[in-house]
Design a protein around this motif. Structure first.
Motif, PDB file in Angstrom:
ATOM      1  N   GLN A 169       0.787  -1.315   0.058  1.00 41.33           N
ATOM      2  CA  GLN A 169      -0.105  -0.097  -0.103  1.00 41.33           C
ATOM      3  C   GLN A 169       0.938   1.377   0.131  1.00 41.33           C
ATOM      4  O   GLN A 169       0.753   2.237   1.058  1.00 41.33           O
ATOM      5  CB  GLN A 169      -0.818  -0.144   0.995  1.00 41.33           C
ATOM      6  CG  GLN A 169      -1.837  -1.270   1.138  1.00 41.33           C
ATOM      7  CD  GLN A 169      -2.650  -1.248   2.435  1.00 41.33           C
ATOM      8  OE1 GLN A 169      -2.513  -0.414   3.312  1.00 41.33           O
ATOM      9  NE2 GLN A 169      -3.518  -1.933   2.683  1.00 41.33           N
ATOM     10  N   GLY A 170       1.900   1.277  -0.984  1.00 44.56           N
ATOM     11  CA  GLY A 170       2.784   2.462  -1.060  1.00 44.56           C
ATOM     12  C   GLY A 170       4.137   2.065  -0.410  1.00 44.56           C
ATOM     13  O   GLY A 170       4.104   1.065  -0.046  1.00 44.56           O
ATOM     14  N   THR A 171       4.752   2.962  -0.195  1.00 45.39           N
ATOM     15  CA  THR A 171       6.333   2.736   0.342  1.00 45.39           C
ATOM     16  C   THR A 171       6.396   3.430   1.667  1.00 45.39           C
ATOM     17  O   THR A 171       5.943   4.668   1.704  1.00 45.39           O
ATOM     18  CB  THR A 171       7.383   3.359  -0.621  1.00 45.39           C
ATOM     19  OG1 THR A 171       7.221   2.527  -1.844  1.00 45.39           O
ATOM     20  CG2 THR A 171       8.713   2.725  -0.035  1.00 45.39           C
ATOM     21  N   TRP A 172       6.558   2.639   2.674  1.00 45.13           N
ATOM     22  CA  TRP A 172       6.439   3.046   4.263  1.00 45.13           C
ATOM     23  C   TRP A 172       7.588   2.465   4.591  1.00 45.13           C
ATOM     24  O   TRP A 172       8.220   1.514   4.631  1.00 45.13           O
ATOM     25  CB  TRP A 172       5.391   2.691   4.810  1.00 45.13           C
ATOM     26  CG  TRP A 172       4.077   3.168   4.447  1.00 45.13           C
ATOM     27  CD1 TRP A 172       3.250   2.881   3.353  1.00 45.13           C
ATOM     28  CD2 TRP A 172       3.316   4.163   5.157  1.00 45.13           C
ATOM     29  NE1 TRP A 172       2.117   3.693   3.384  1.00 45.13           N
ATOM     30  CE2 TRP A 172       2.249   4.282   4.440  1.00 45.13           C
ATOM     31  CE3 TRP A 172       3.434   5.026   6.357  1.00 45.13           C
ATOM     32  CZ2 TRP A 172       1.159   5.542   4.847  1.00 45.13           C
ATOM     33  CZ3 TRP A 172       2.544   5.923   6.696  1.00 45.13           C
ATOM     34  CH2 TRP A 172       1.496   6.181   5.833  1.00 45.13           C
ATOM     35  N   LEU A 173       8.157   3.430   5.801  1.00 42.23           N
ATOM     36  CA  LEU A 173       9.161   3.069   6.549  1.00 42.23           C
ATOM     37  C   LEU A 173       8.352   2.514   7.885  1.00 42.23           C
ATOM     38  O   LEU A 173       7.561   3.004   8.465  1.00 42.23           O
ATOM     39  CB  LEU A 173       9.930   4.305   7.061  1.00 42.23           C
ATOM     40  CG  LEU A 173      11.085   4.083   7.856  1.00 42.23           C
ATOM     41  CD1 LEU A 173      12.310   3.445   7.076  1.00 42.23           C
ATOM     42  CD2 LEU A 173      11.802   5.368   8.170  1.00 42.23           C
ATOM     43  N   VAL A 174       8.684   1.167   8.100  1.00 40.91           N
ATOM     44  CA  VAL A 174       7.598   0.469   9.455  1.00 40.91           C
ATOM     45  C   VAL A 174       8.831   0.007  10.564  1.00 40.91           C
ATOM     46  O   VAL A 174       9.792  -0.355  10.132  1.00 40.91           O
ATOM     47  CB  VAL A 174       6.824  -0.609   8.594  1.00 40.91           C
ATOM     48  CG1 VAL A 174       5.812  -0.220   7.805  1.00 40.91           C
ATOM     49  CG2 VAL A 174       7.860  -1.541   8.185  1.00 40.91           C
TER      50      VAL A 174
END
Length: 96
Positions: A12-17
């Motif tokens: 669902q998009g590019t995220w820092l997790v």
């Protein structure tokens, strides 16, 4: 006890997790986070593997920290700032 690490997620998009990690001293999985069970077909040849997650961690425990911009947009902006004459142009000035 939760052992956290930072990862980049492309779901669902590019995220820092921020995500949980397996316990490195786990006697069951030896820090891999699960146990792999290979199995064969009717001829005894390797067919595939099943993966059973270990109880020392929860692979679904993750928190979104920050959305990351798409790389091609960043490169386009960077290139636009670095190229003062526009695309396809050149200068006959020496570089020094």
């Amino acid at each position: 006890m939760i052992r956290l690490r930072i990862q980049v997620s492309h779901q669902q998009g590019t995220w820092l997790v921020l995500t949980d990690t397996p316990r490195p001293d786990c006697p069951d999985c030896e820090g891999d986070g699960g146990i792999e069970y290979p199995y064969g077909d009717e001829n005894g040849e390797y067919a595939d593997s099943n993966w059973e997650p270990c109880g020392c961690w929860n692979e679904n425990r993750r928190w979104r920290l920050l959305p990351l911009p798409r790389l091609h947009r960043l490169l386009r902006r960077w290139h636009h700032r670095r190229d003062p004459w526009g695309p396809g142009s050149y200068s006959n000035e020496p570089p020094f």
